[in-house]
Structure formats: structure tokens, C-alpha cells
Design a protein around this motif. Structure first.
Motif, PDB file in Angstrom:
ATOM      1  N   ALA A 238      40.954   8.543  84.688  1.00 14.99           N
ATOM      2  CA  ALA A 238      39.715   9.170  84.219  1.00 14.99           C
ATOM      3  C   ALA A 238      39.294   8.598  82.868  1.00 14.99           C
ATOM      4  O   ALA A 238      38.112   8.392  82.594  1.00 14.99           O
ATOM      5  N   ILE A 239      40.285   8.315  82.018  1.00 19.36           N
ATOM      6  CA  ILE A 239      39.992   7.783  80.681  1.00 19.36           C
ATOM      7  C   ILE A 239      39.451   6.358  80.787  1.00 19.36           C
ATOM      8  O   ILE A 239      38.462   6.000  80.145  1.00 19.36           O
ATOM      9  N   LEU A 240      40.083   5.533  81.603  1.00 20.14           N
ATOM     10  CA  LEU A 240      39.665   4.133  81.738  1.00 20.14           C
ATOM     11  C   LEU A 240      38.362   3.989  82.507  1.00 20.14           C
ATOM     12  O   LEU A 240      37.604   3.053  82.294  1.00 20.14           O
ATOM     13  N   ASN A 241      38.118   4.933  83.460  1.00 24.05           N
ATOM     14  CA  ASN A 241      36.829   5.011  84.148  1.00 24.05           C
ATOM     15  C   ASN A 241      36.442   3.706  84.849  1.00 24.05           C
ATOM     16  O   ASN A 241      35.331   3.210  84.699  1.00 24.05           O
ATOM     17  N   ILE A 242      37.388   3.153  85.623  1.00 28.71           N
ATOM     18  CA  ILE A 242      37.105   1.934  86.384  1.00 28.71           C
ATOM     19  C   ILE A 242      36.429   2.329  87.692  1.00 28.71           C
ATOM     20  O   ILE A 242      36.966   3.134  88.447  1.00 28.71           O
ATOM     21  N   PRO A 243      35.243   1.802  88.009  1.00 25.59           N
ATOM     22  CA  PRO A 243      34.544   2.204  89.236  1.00 25.59           C
ATOM     23  C   PRO A 243      35.246   1.718  90.491  1.00 25.59           C
ATOM     24  O   PRO A 243      35.927   0.688  90.486  1.00 25.59           O
ATOM     25  N   PHE A 244      35.076   2.454  91.575  1.00 26.32           N
ATOM     26  CA  PHE A 244      35.660   2.071  92.855  1.00 26.32           C
ATOM     27  C   PHE A 244      34.805   1.038  93.570  1.00 26.32           C
ATOM     28  O   PHE A 244      35.318   0.187  94.275  1.00 26.32           O
ATOM     29  N   ILE A 245      33.497   1.150  93.425  1.00 23.49           N
ATOM     30  CA  ILE A 245      32.581   0.263  94.136  1.00 23.49           C
ATOM     31  C   ILE A 245      31.737  -0.504  93.116  1.00 23.49           C
ATOM     32  O   ILE A 245      31.140   0.111  92.221  1.00 23.49           O
ATOM     33  N   PRO A 246      31.660  -1.832  93.222  1.00 16.29           N
ATOM     34  CA  PRO A 246      30.829  -2.615  92.304  1.00 16.29           C
ATOM     35  C   PRO A 246      29.377  -2.129  92.328  1.00 16.29           C
ATOM     36  O   PRO A 246      28.878  -1.686  93.362  1.00 16.29           O
ATOM     37  N   GLU A 247      28.722  -2.229  91.191  1.00 16.91           N
ATOM     38  CA  GLU A 247      27.365  -1.692  91.056  1.00 16.91           C
ATOM     39  C   GLU A 247      26.399  -2.328  92.053  1.00 16.91           C
ATOM     40  O   GLU A 247      25.545  -1.637  92.623  1.00 16.91           O
ATOM     41  N   ASP A 248      26.492  -3.634  92.288  1.00 15.28           N
ATOM     42  CA  ASP A 248      25.560  -4.287  93.214  1.00 15.28           C
ATOM     43  C   ASP A 248      25.761  -3.780  94.640  1.00 15.28           C
ATOM     44  O   ASP A 248      24.801  -3.641  95.408  1.00 15.28           O
ATOM     45  N   VAL A 249      27.025  -3.474  95.010  1.00 15.49           N
ATOM     46  CA  VAL A 249      27.301  -2.941  96.347  1.00 15.49           C
ATOM     47  C   VAL A 249      26.741  -1.529  96.475  1.00 15.49           C
ATOM     48  O   VAL A 249      26.124  -1.177  97.493  1.00 15.49           O
ATOM     49  N   THR A 250      26.930  -0.726  95.435  1.00 13.22           N
ATOM     50  CA  THR A 250      26.367   0.631  95.415  1.00 13.22           C
ATOM     51  C   THR A 250      24.858   0.589  95.608  1.00 13.22           C
ATOM     52  O   THR A 250      24.297   1.331  96.411  1.00 13.22           O
ATOM     53  N   ASN A 251      24.204  -0.286  94.870  1.00 14.75           N
ATOM     54  CA  ASN A 251      22.742  -0.383  94.957  1.00 14.75           C
ATOM     55  C   ASN A 251      22.293  -0.826  96.346  1.00 14.75           C
ATOM     56  O   ASN A 251      21.284  -0.333  96.876  1.00 14.75           O
ATOM     57  N   TYR A 252      23.036  -1.750  96.953  1.00  9.30           N
ATOM     58  CA  TYR A 252      22.686  -2.235  98.289  1.00  9.30           C
ATOM     59  C   TYR A 252      22.699  -1.096  99.302  1.00  9.30           C
ATOM     60  O   TYR A 252      21.729  -0.901 100.056  1.00  9.30           O
ATOM     61  N   PHE A 253      23.793  -0.331  99.335  1.00  8.67           N
ATOM     62  CA  PHE A 253      23.913   0.737 100.320  1.00  8.67           C
ATOM     63  C   PHE A 253      23.001   1.925 100.000  1.00  8.67           C
ATOM     64  O   PHE A 253      22.463   2.554 100.909  1.00  8.67           O
ATOM     65  N   ARG A 254      22.791   2.209  98.726  1.00  6.87           N
ATOM     66  CA  ARG A 254      21.863   3.300  98.350  1.00  6.87           C
ATOM     67  C   ARG A 254      20.448   2.963  98.814  1.00  6.87           C
ATOM     68  O   ARG A 254      19.759   3.807  99.387  1.00  6.87           O
ATOM     69  N   ASN A 255      20.028   1.742  98.546  1.00  4.31           N
ATOM     70  CA  ASN A 255      18.666   1.334  98.927  1.00  4.31           C
ATOM     71  C   ASN A 255      18.496   1.315 100.444  1.00  4.31           C
ATOM     72  O   ASN A 255      17.447   1.709 100.969  1.00  4.31           O
ATOM     73  N   MET A 256      19.530   0.867 101.146  1.00  2.00           N
ATOM     74  CA  MET A 256      19.457   0.824 102.601  1.00  2.00           C
ATOM     75  C   MET A 256      19.276   2.231 103.175  1.00  2.00           C
ATOM     76  O   MET A 256      18.414   2.462 104.033  1.00  2.00           O
ATOM     77  N   ILE A 257      20.076   3.162 102.685  1.00  2.00           N
ATOM     78  CA  ILE A 257      19.969   4.545 103.163  1.00  2.00           C
ATOM     79  C   ILE A 257      18.623   5.138 102.791  1.00  2.00           C
ATOM     80  O   ILE A 257      17.954   5.785 103.618  1.00  2.00           O
ATOM     81  N   ARG A 258      18.186   4.928 101.562  1.00  2.00           N
ATOM     82  CA  ARG A 258      16.909   5.499 101.101  1.00  2.00           C
ATOM     83  C   ARG A 258      15.748   4.998 101.954  1.00  2.00           C
ATOM     84  O   ARG A 258      14.898   5.791 102.394  1.00  2.00           O
ATOM     85  N   GLU A 259      15.729   3.697 102.212  1.00  2.00           N
ATOM     86  CA  GLU A 259      14.638   3.126 103.007  1.00  2.00           C
ATOM     87  C   GLU A 259      14.657   3.649 104.444  1.00  2.00           C
ATOM     88  O   GLU A 259      13.608   3.979 105.011  1.00  2.00           O
ATOM     89  N   THR A 260      15.849   3.736 105.035  1.00  2.00           N
ATOM     90  CA  THR A 260      15.954   4.208 106.423  1.00  2.00           C
ATOM     91  C   THR A 260      15.567   5.679 106.535  1.00  2.00           C
ATOM     92  O   THR A 260      14.836   6.068 107.452  1.00  2.00           O
ATOM     93  N   VAL A 261      16.042   6.493 105.594  1.00  2.00           N
ATOM     94  CA  VAL A 261      15.723   7.923 105.617  1.00  2.00           C
ATOM     95  C   VAL A 261      14.224   8.132 105.404  1.00  2.00           C
ATOM     96  O   VAL A 261      13.586   8.929 106.114  1.00  2.00           O
ATOM     97  N   ASP A 262      13.645   7.412 104.444  1.00  2.00           N
ATOM     98  CA  ASP A 262      12.200   7.539 104.189  1.00  2.00           C
ATOM     99  C   ASP A 262      11.400   7.172 105.426  1.00  2.00           C
ATOM    100  O   ASP A 262      10.444   7.868 105.799  1.00  2.00           O
ATOM    101  N   TYR A 263      11.790   6.083 106.082  1.00  2.00           N
ATOM    102  CA  TYR A 263      11.059   5.633 107.270  1.00  2.00           C
ATOM    103  C   TYR A 263      11.154   6.672 108.386  1.00  2.00           C
ATOM    104  O   TYR A 263      10.144   7.000 109.030  1.00  2.00           O
ATOM    105  N   ARG A 264      12.342   7.190 108.610  1.00  3.76           N
ATOM    106  CA  ARG A 264      12.519   8.158 109.695  1.00  3.76           C
ATOM    107  C   ARG A 264      11.749   9.453 109.422  1.00  3.76           C
ATOM    108  O   ARG A 264      11.146  10.025 110.335  1.00  3.76           O
ATOM    109  N   GLU A 265      11.781   9.898 108.178  1.00  2.00           N
ATOM    110  CA  GLU A 265      11.107  11.166 107.864  1.00  2.00           C
ATOM    111  C   GLU A 265       9.585  11.009 107.918  1.00  2.00           C
ATOM    112  O   GLU A 265       8.886  11.901 108.408  1.00  2.00           O
TER     113      GLU A 265
END
Length: 519
Positions: A238-265
């Protein structure tokens, strides 16, 4: 000159003092189990009992399996993860007590993550306490057998794609690396079911979705240190706070989900997949039923309001991917390996597949899969030899008195359930190295304790995707074996060697087999 000598002397003395203090600290730490009157395995400075795992000489599951064997004759025993006291449970009755009867004492995995830095890690495996309980209750209805049947066609489509892709190699009798092709098959399924996209991974080994997924598991010195620290000291993690997923990977999957959900809704798109069920769950929480908000569904026991945010939705989709990326494909490829080594089992399974499909007009259907008894046994045996989770980690969340003893496990103590040790214990499974589906006949199962075969865990924190993983495996096997046969070849490694760097049991160098068309 005297000044330099004094400086060197002081520095040397200080280093010696630090080493002595460190040694004294470890020596005292290593007396923890002895002071509590608990059987333990003698540790070695500075890594305790987990040298092989930390130095990546052995897969973690195999390492804990070896420690399990060293505790023969004891229901439980202590080890040290560096200097952290860790309790290993061996006895099936105790394991049942920990995972079910006294689950409230061991309900967390002892993991840590920073949600602001790692928003897609807010999924079921990482969450703790009431927040985990609330999310589990929300997601459980998504994984019923009825929902699995609803998503069956998506899985079957990937099975058909796999068969079509392998037609030419099979007609030539080519050598195929099954670990990779099974991973691509599973990745296509998850891309479709959890993210609503066509992954095209079976036909394209360098498909974009698979390449981004690989980055999650890409080993590095930084992630290796993170995983060790997480296991040994979540507080320091917790102190060192090393992320589990690289930021670029997080952004890729977040954007993919956001775009798909927006389109479906926006376009009112409904599809029989996991993502659609998550969208319904997200929107249901915002809607009113009979004019009243369902407060019970929207509140934790602490009284704090909970909504399924878009990031939380994305996190559940991602853990579906993480959980299935290696595990199901590993079991599938290992199962094909065992069938190649024991062709009589392969022939028997193919006979059952042929006979059952004949009753269903030659079509692979959900009901046909459920009617294949020998297939069920074969998959169960593959899960015994190659469990997706080779060991379970639990943290004692409140003092726990071990039944039948006066010993009380302290809050914060790490507990390990060595699944691989149980699965390879000759008391439970005679001649454990032998692949034998008949171990799972009704007669044989009746002879065993229910808690010695735990490929997906057990109790409230059993793998929520268990049914879906089994469906993926079964459809993959039926699709392949209805058309093709596999044989050992000059590149087949017998016996298999396992990659010490992988959490699930993964064949070092891959699983090479010869594939042929059936006559």
C-alpha cells in the motif's frame, strides 16, 4: 588518515549492527509458531520457507504442494513467507470449516490496490468486506446455468471458428502448439462475451485485443517485486503503491467498454452476453421498480449507497478476461495432452461425443454437452491435475479457534490452502500422476471427502465464473474431438515441465501435439 580510518570503522560498525539487529529480528520472528505450540517447518534466513517461489525455481502451486507433503501426518502447520507467519491447512474438514462454516473469519484474500490509480482492479477478486459481499450478490444471478445456456451460442461460434482454422493443419497432420491456439480460442470467447467485440484471435495470433491483453501479464522486475511484496506484506504494498495494470492498458480497456456501452444504450442494442447483463444491472440500479427505488439492492450493510459505475462495470469485464486468459486455455491444452498420451481415453470420449451428437442431429447443443457423462469426468480429472488455482490465500479477519484444539489463529494471519497438494495426495487420489477420468465416477466420488477436489475453490468466494469456464472447456473439447484426433509427436515433452514464472500450471515450451482428421 586517522579521520578516514574512523569513518570507515564507524560505517563498518553501523553495518554490522544493522545486520545483527536484522538477524535478531528474523530469529525472533521465526520463533512465532514455536511460541504458539504449532507444528512448523524450519525456515531459512532470509526467505523463510518460500525460497523456490521467490527465486522462481518453482511454480507457486508446486512449491506449496511440496510444503503440504512435508507436513504429512499433520492437519495444519506453520511456515514463513520471508518473515511473515503463514498457516497451511491440510485437513479437508478444517478446509471446509475455513471456506464455509467459519467463512466470516477468512473472507478476504489479503490483497491491496489503489482504486484511483488502478480503477479496473475494483473487481470481485480484489475487493474485501462488505463491498465484496454487495458486488458478489449483484453479480451472482449473471452466472446461473440459465444465463450460461443463453450465452452458449457465442461460445459455440468460437468452437466452430477453431475447427475451421485447424482443418488444413489437420489434413496435413501438422504439429500444433496447443497452449497458444487454446489461449486464442478462449480470448475470442471473452472478447465477444465480456467486451462485445470480435477479437479475431484464432485466425490472427497478433490480433490487437490479444496483444493488449498480453500486456497485463507481461512480466517485469517491477511487477515481480510488486507481487512478492503483495504476498508478504500488503501494508508495504500500500505504501509503495505499484499499479497492477499499466496506465495505457487501463485506458485501452476503459475506452473500449465506454464506447461499446454508449453505442448499445444509444441504439437500444441487446445481445446475449455478459456485457449486456452488466449493462442491465447498471441501469436497473438507477431505475425505479413500482415507483420505489430498491433500497435493499442499492445499500451495503453499512448503509452506504452503492451504484455500479462504468469503471466498476469495466473492472468486472476485465477480471472475466484475466480469469480466463490463462486458466481455461491451460486446462484445455493439458487435457488434449493427456488424451494424446492415453489414446484409449481419447477414443472412448470421441465415441461418447459421436453417440450424443447423433441424438441431436449432429449438432453441438447446450443439452448435448450436459448429457456427456464421460466428458464431465474427463474435464474433472483435467481440473484435478491442472487446477486453475493451484493454491488459495485467505487472511484471518478475526480470531479463529481451530476446532478440536486450544489454538487461536490471530487476526491478520495469512492462511494457505494448497489445492495442488490435495489433488496429488495419494490418500485421496491413488497414483495421482496417472490421468484417469474414472476417478470421478459416482462410486469413486462417494469414497472421498468433498473437500479434496477444489479446482475453483469453494464456499462464498468460489470462482464466480466456474460454470462458464467449464462450458468453454467442454465446447472446445467437443468441437475438436468431433472432427480431429491428437497424437504425441517428436516435439511433445514427456513428462511436462512447468513454467516457474506462471501462477497457473503452464507447460514450459508449450504443448506440442500432432493433429489429424478423424476417419
Amino acid at each position: 588518515m586517522n579521520f578516514e580510518f574512523s569513518t570507515v570503522f564507524l560505517a563498518s560498525s553501523l553495518c554490522s549492527l544493522i545486520v545483527l539487529l536484522l538477524f535478531a529480528y528474523f530469529k525472533y520472528s521465526y520463533s512465532y509458531w514455536k511460541r504458539r505450540g504449532i507444528f512448523y517447518l524450519e525456515p531459512s534466513f532470509p526467505f523463510g520457507n518460500i525460497w523456490d517461489g521467490l527465486l522462481q525455481k518453482s511454480n507457486g502451486g508446486i512449491m506449496f504442494g511440496d510444503l503440504y507433503k512435508q507436513m504429512e501426518g499433520h492437519k495444519f502447520g506453520g511456515i514463513y513467507s520471508i518473515n511473515r507467519p503463514t498457516l497451511i491447512f491440510r485437513d479437508p474438514d478444517l478446509i471446509k470449516d475455513v471456506l464455509i462454516k467459519n467463512f466470516s473469519h477468512f473472507h478476504d484474500h489479503g490483497t491491496y490496490f489503489n482504486e484511483k490509480k488502478d480503477p479496473l482492479m475494483a473487481h470481485l477478486f480484489m475487493l474485501t468486506g462488505n463491498r465484496w459481499k454487495s458486488l458478489r450478490n449483484k453479480l451472482s444471478p449473471i452466472f446461473t446455468s440459465g444465463k450460461m445456456k443463453m450465452m452458449f451460442q457465442i461460445v459455440l461460434d468460437s468452437g466452430k471458428e477453431l475447427v475451421a482454422y485447424l482443418e488444413k493443419p489437420a489434413s496435413r497432420g501438422d504439429l500444433i502448439e496447443f497452449k497458444d491456439i487454446m489461449a486464442r480460442y478462449n480470448t475470442d470467447i471473452i472478447a465477444s462475451v465480456a467486451f462485445g467485440i470480435q477479437g479475431n484471435c484464432i485466425r490472427d495470433s497478433d490480433a490487437e485485443f490479444r496483444e493488449w491483453g498480453k500486456k497485463i501479464f507481461q512480466p517485469s522486475l517491477k511487477t515481480g517485486i510488486r507481487d512478492i511484496i503483495m504476498f508478504v506484506s500488503p501494508t508495504l504494498s500500500a505504501i509503495l503503491n505499484i499499479p497492477f495494470i499499466p496506465e495505457d492498458v487501463t485506458n485501452y480497456f476503459r475506452n473500449m467498454i465506454r464506447e461499446t456501452v454508449d453505442y448499445r444504450e444509444k441504439n437500444n442494442v441487446n445481445r446475449n452476453d455478459f456485457l449486456n447483463l452488466l449493462i442491465q444491472l447498471k441501469n436497473k440500479e438507477k431505475s425505479e421498480a413500482n415507483g420505489e427505488v430498491n433500497e435493499k439492492a442499492n445499500k451495503l450493510s453499512s448503509g452506504n449507497e452503492v451504484t455500479l459505475t462504468l469503471d466498476e462495470l469495466a473492472a468486472q469485464a476485465l477480471v472475466f478476461f484475466i480469469g480466463g486468459f490463462e486458466t481455461s486455455s491451460t486446462v484445455l491444452s493439458m487435457c488434449m495432452y493427456e488424451l494424446a498420451i492415453r489414446p484409449e481415453i481419447q477414443v472412448r470420449l470421441q465415441s461418447e461425443i459421436d453417440e450424443t451428437l447423433l441424438k441431436h442431429n449432429g449438432e453441438i447443443t447446450y443439452d448435448a454437452i450436459q448429457q456427456m457423462d464421460y466428458l464431465e469426468k474427463t474435464v474433472s480429472e483435467a481440473l484435478r491435475k491442472y487446477p486453475p488455482a493451484p493454491f488459495l490465500v485467505r487472511i484471518c479477519t478475526k480470531p479463529y479457534k481451530i476446532p478440536g484444539t486450544d489454538i487461536e489463529v490471530e487476526e491478520g494471519t495469512q492462511a494457505i490452502i494448497p489445492i495442488l497438494g490435495l489433488h496429488y495426495d495419494s490418500k485421496h487420489f491413488p497414483d495421482p500422476e496417472r490421468f484417469d477420468p474414472e476417478r470421478f465416477s459416482d462410486e469413486e466420488k462417494a469414497k472421498r471427502h468433498n473437500f479434496v477436489h477444489l479446482p475453483f475453490g469453494e464456499g462464498p468466494r468460489i470462482c464466480i465464473g466456474m460454470r462458464f469456464a467449464q462450458l468453454q472447456i467442454k465446447v472446445g473439447l467437443v468441437s475438436l474431438l468431433s472432427k480431429y484426433s491428437v497424437q504425441v509427436c517428436e516435439k511433445t515433452t514427456i513428462p511436462l515441465k512447468f513454467d516457474p514464472k506462471c501462477f497457473p500450471l503452464s507447460a514450459l515450451g508449450g504443448v506440442w501435439l500432432k493433429i489429424c482428421k478423424r476417419n
